[in-house]
Design a protein around this motif. Structure first.
Motif, short mmCIF file in Angstrom:
data_model
loop_
_atom_site.label_atom_id
_atom_site.label_comp_id
_atom_site.label_asym_id
_atom_site.label_seq_id
_atom_site.Cartn_x
_atom_site.Cartn_y
_atom_site.Cartn_z
N ARG A 1 -38.96 12.72 -0.89
CA ARG A 1 -39.52 12.52 -2.23
C ARG A 1 -39.38 11.06 -2.65
NH1 ARG A 1 -38.00 11.57 -7.03
NH2 ARG A 1 -35.78 11.67 -6.48
N ILE A 2 -38.21 10.47 -2.40
CA ILE A 2 -37.98 9.07 -2.76
C ILE A 2 -38.94 8.16 -1.99
CG2 ILE A 2 -36.31 7.18 -2.63
CD1 ILE A 2 -34.12 9.28 -3.10
N ALA A 3 -39.11 8.42 -0.70
CA ALA A 3 -40.03 7.60 0.11
C ALA A 3 -41.44 7.66 -0.44
CB ALA A 3 -39.98 8.06 1.56
N LYS A 4 -41.90 8.85 -0.81
CA LYS A 4 -43.25 8.98 -1.36
C LYS A 4 -43.39 8.21 -2.67
CE LYS A 4 -43.45 13.47 -1.46
NZ LYS A 4 -44.00 14.84 -1.68
N ASP A 5 -42.36 8.29 -3.52
CA ASP A 5 -42.43 7.59 -4.81
C ASP A 5 -42.51 6.07 -4.63
OD1 ASP A 5 -42.33 10.00 -6.09
OD2 ASP A 5 -40.21 9.87 -6.66
N VAL A 6 -41.67 5.53 -3.73
CA VAL A 6 -41.66 4.09 -3.52
C VAL A 6 -42.98 3.62 -2.90
CG1 VAL A 6 -40.52 2.17 -2.34
CG2 VAL A 6 -39.14 4.01 -3.34
N LEU A 7 -43.43 4.31 -1.88
CA LEU A 7 -44.66 3.92 -1.20
C LEU A 7 -45.87 4.06 -2.12
CD1 LEU A 7 -44.03 5.59 2.29
CD2 LEU A 7 -43.92 3.15 1.76
N GLY A 8 -45.91 5.16 -2.87
CA GLY A 8 -47.04 5.39 -3.76
C GLY A 8 -47.08 4.41 -4.92
N GLY A 9 -45.94 3.82 -5.27
CA GLY A 9 -45.92 2.86 -6.35
C GLY A 9 -46.31 1.46 -5.94
N GLY A 10 -46.46 1.23 -4.63
CA GLY A 10 -46.76 -0.12 -4.17
C GLY A 10 -48.04 -0.27 -3.39
N ALA A 11 -48.69 0.85 -3.04
CA ALA A 11 -49.91 0.76 -2.24
C ALA A 11 -50.70 2.04 -2.37
CB ALA A 11 -49.56 0.51 -0.76
N ALA A 12 -52.01 1.94 -2.08
CA ALA A 12 -52.83 3.15 -2.00
C ALA A 12 -52.49 3.87 -0.71
CB ALA A 12 -54.31 2.76 -2.03
N MET A 13 -52.33 5.18 -0.79
CA MET A 13 -51.93 5.89 0.42
C MET A 13 -52.58 7.27 0.48
SD MET A 13 -48.01 7.17 -0.27
CE MET A 13 -47.66 8.51 -1.43
N MET B 1 -39.93 -12.27 19.96
CA MET B 1 -40.70 -11.24 19.29
C MET B 1 -41.50 -11.85 18.15
SD MET B 1 -38.00 -8.12 19.08
CE MET B 1 -37.18 -7.51 20.55
N ALA B 2 -42.81 -11.71 18.18
CA ALA B 2 -43.66 -12.30 17.15
C ALA B 2 -43.60 -11.47 15.88
CB ALA B 2 -45.09 -12.38 17.66
N GLU B 3 -43.69 -12.16 14.74
CA GLU B 3 -43.69 -11.48 13.46
C GLU B 3 -44.90 -11.95 12.67
OE1 GLU B 3 -40.00 -12.10 11.50
OE2 GLU B 3 -38.88 -10.77 12.84
N VAL B 4 -45.63 -11.00 12.08
CA VAL B 4 -46.83 -11.30 11.31
C VAL B 4 -46.68 -10.68 9.94
CG1 VAL B 4 -49.33 -11.07 11.19
CG2 VAL B 4 -48.22 -11.31 13.42
N ALA B 5 -46.92 -11.44 8.89
CA ALA B 5 -46.80 -10.92 7.54
C ALA B 5 -47.85 -9.85 7.30
CB ALA B 5 -46.95 -12.05 6.52
N THR B 6 -47.46 -8.79 6.59
CA THR B 6 -48.39 -7.73 6.23
C THR B 6 -48.64 -7.78 4.73
OG1 THR B 6 -46.62 -6.13 5.87
CG2 THR B 6 -47.57 -6.26 8.09
N SER B 7 -49.73 -7.22 4.28
CA SER B 7 -50.06 -7.20 2.85
C SER B 7 -50.41 -5.79 2.44
CB SER B 7 -51.23 -8.14 2.57
OG SER B 7 -51.65 -7.99 1.23
N ALA B 8 -49.54 -5.16 1.67
CA ALA B 8 -49.78 -3.79 1.24
C ALA B 8 -50.95 -3.69 0.26
CB ALA B 8 -48.52 -3.22 0.59
N THR B 9 -51.26 -4.78 -0.43
CA THR B 9 -52.32 -4.72 -1.43
C THR B 9 -53.71 -4.75 -0.81
OG1 THR B 9 -52.25 -7.14 -1.67
CG2 THR B 9 -50.83 -5.85 -3.13
N SER B 10 -53.83 -5.19 0.43
CA SER B 10 -55.14 -5.33 1.06
C SER B 10 -55.45 -4.21 2.03
CB SER B 10 -55.23 -6.67 1.79
OG SER B 10 -54.27 -6.72 2.82
N GLU B 11 -54.59 -3.20 2.10
CA GLU B 11 -54.83 -2.12 3.04
C GLU B 11 -54.30 -0.81 2.46
OE1 GLU B 11 -52.60 -2.69 6.64
OE2 GLU B 11 -50.79 -3.24 5.57
N GLN B 12 -54.77 0.27 3.04
CA GLN B 12 -54.29 1.59 2.66
C GLN B 12 -53.31 2.09 3.70
OE1 GLN B 12 -57.75 4.08 2.07
NE2 GLN B 12 -57.89 3.48 -0.08
N LEU B 13 -52.43 2.97 3.26
CA LEU B 13 -51.43 3.54 4.15
C LEU B 13 -51.77 5.00 4.45
CD1 LEU B 13 -48.15 2.27 2.41
CD2 LEU B 13 -49.49 1.12 4.19
N LEU B 14 -51.50 5.39 5.69
CA LEU B 14 -51.53 6.80 6.05
C LEU B 14 -50.07 7.21 6.24
CD1 LEU B 14 -53.03 9.40 7.00
CD2 LEU B 14 -52.74 8.54 9.33
#
Length: 292
Positions: A30-42, A1-14
């Motif tokens: 609520r916790i998921a939204k707080d963690v995700l929103g604190g690390g990337a644009a979404m 199974m191939a693995e490719v590094a992702t970069s949260a700073t260079s992309e937006q999340l839906l």
């Protein structure tokens, strides 16, 4: 199974939050939204049903989709992307929230909300195999031919429950005909019996119709040890000593015989007389924690 590094700073999340997750565990959402929103644009989407869920994914643009929900929500997302032939260019992320999380766990996604959300931001994309059947359905982990007669399927809360007025009419009629004070007699459910199925792996017959198999004993899963290969196990009905399971591996599996139902991951389908599954190597991507 191939693995490719992702970069949260260079992309937006839906971030698509499944309605079942919102109703069943609002605190984890609520916790998921707080963690995700604190690390990337979404961009946050709160669909109320399957149609809005599908619309949100189709309009994601260049955003990486993150599903907050259970195994059914993950399956729904993968099925939609497969149907539109968009799996190859889209890596999914999942924050498991809800009751059914065994599939997510088996795929390597943390079931803790904080750990899963951090893996979305800092993890790697792992390309995984899946099986596609001849009706364009997908299987991410395993399928099994369930006992005969099949147990009633637990309905998907997002699919709605069909109205059955005829059932209510029959129940009312029974209550009318049964004398007062005498409870209606409930028939015992028949015991699951053996099945007569033909199972073929890459065109070779593993078991044929003249050899009954134990109810629910046909199991097919994507093999973690070999890319592009499915593992098949069939348990014939034993007479006296327990029969040894029949094992095989291959890329194509066909099951045929009398009408049968099958459970693919968490969903029961059928009845059908024949169904063929084909393994597609590295067909979809899922974000998992980086090794080490």
């Amino acid at each position: 199974m191939a693995e490719v590094a992702t970069s949260a700073t260079s992309e937006q999340l839906l971030v698509v939050i499944d309605p079942v997750a919102r109703r069943s565990d609002g605190e984890s959402v609520r916790i998921a939204k707080d963690v995700l929103g604190g690390g990337a644009a979404m961009k946050l989407c709160l669909p109320e049903g399957p149609e809005e869920f599908a619309r949100a994914l189709s309009r994601r643009g260049s955003r990486r989709p993150v599903v907050v929900g259970d195994d059914r929500a993950l399956l729904r997302a993968v099925s939609l992307l497969h149907r539109h032939r968009e799996l190859a260019g889209c890596a999914l992320s999942l924050v498991p929230v809800g009751g059914g999380l065994s599939l997510a766990r088996s795929l390597g996604v943390p079931t803790g909300t904080v750990a899963a959300a951090r893996a979305v931001l800092d993890g790697v994309e792992r390309r995984m195999d899946l099986m596609v059947d001849d009706s364009d359905g997908v299987v991410l982990g395993a399928l099994r031919i369930p006992p005969v007669p099949a147990a009633p399927e637990v309905p998907d809360p997002e699919a709605g429950v069909p109205s059955r007025p005829w059932l209510r009419t029959c129940q009312s009629l029974v209550r009318t005909l049964v004398p007062a004070g005498r409870p209606p007699r409930v028939a015992a459910a028949p015991e699951p019996g053996p099945s007569r199925l033909r199972v073929e792996v890459d065109g070779e017959t593993l078991v044929d119709l003249d050899q009954p198999v134990e109810a629910g004993s046909v199991a097919v899963s994507v093999s973690p040890a070999a890319a592009g290969i499915a593992s098949v196990e069939v348990r014939p009905v034993s007479v006296g000593a327990e029969a040894s399971p029949l094992l095989a591996q291959g890329r194509t599996v066909t099951v045929s015989g009398a009408h049968f139902r099958y459970r693919a991951d968490t969903v029961v389908s059928g009845p059908v007389r024949t169904r063929t599954w084909v393994v597609r190597e590295g067909a979809w991507g899922l974000t998992v924690p980086a090794a080490g």
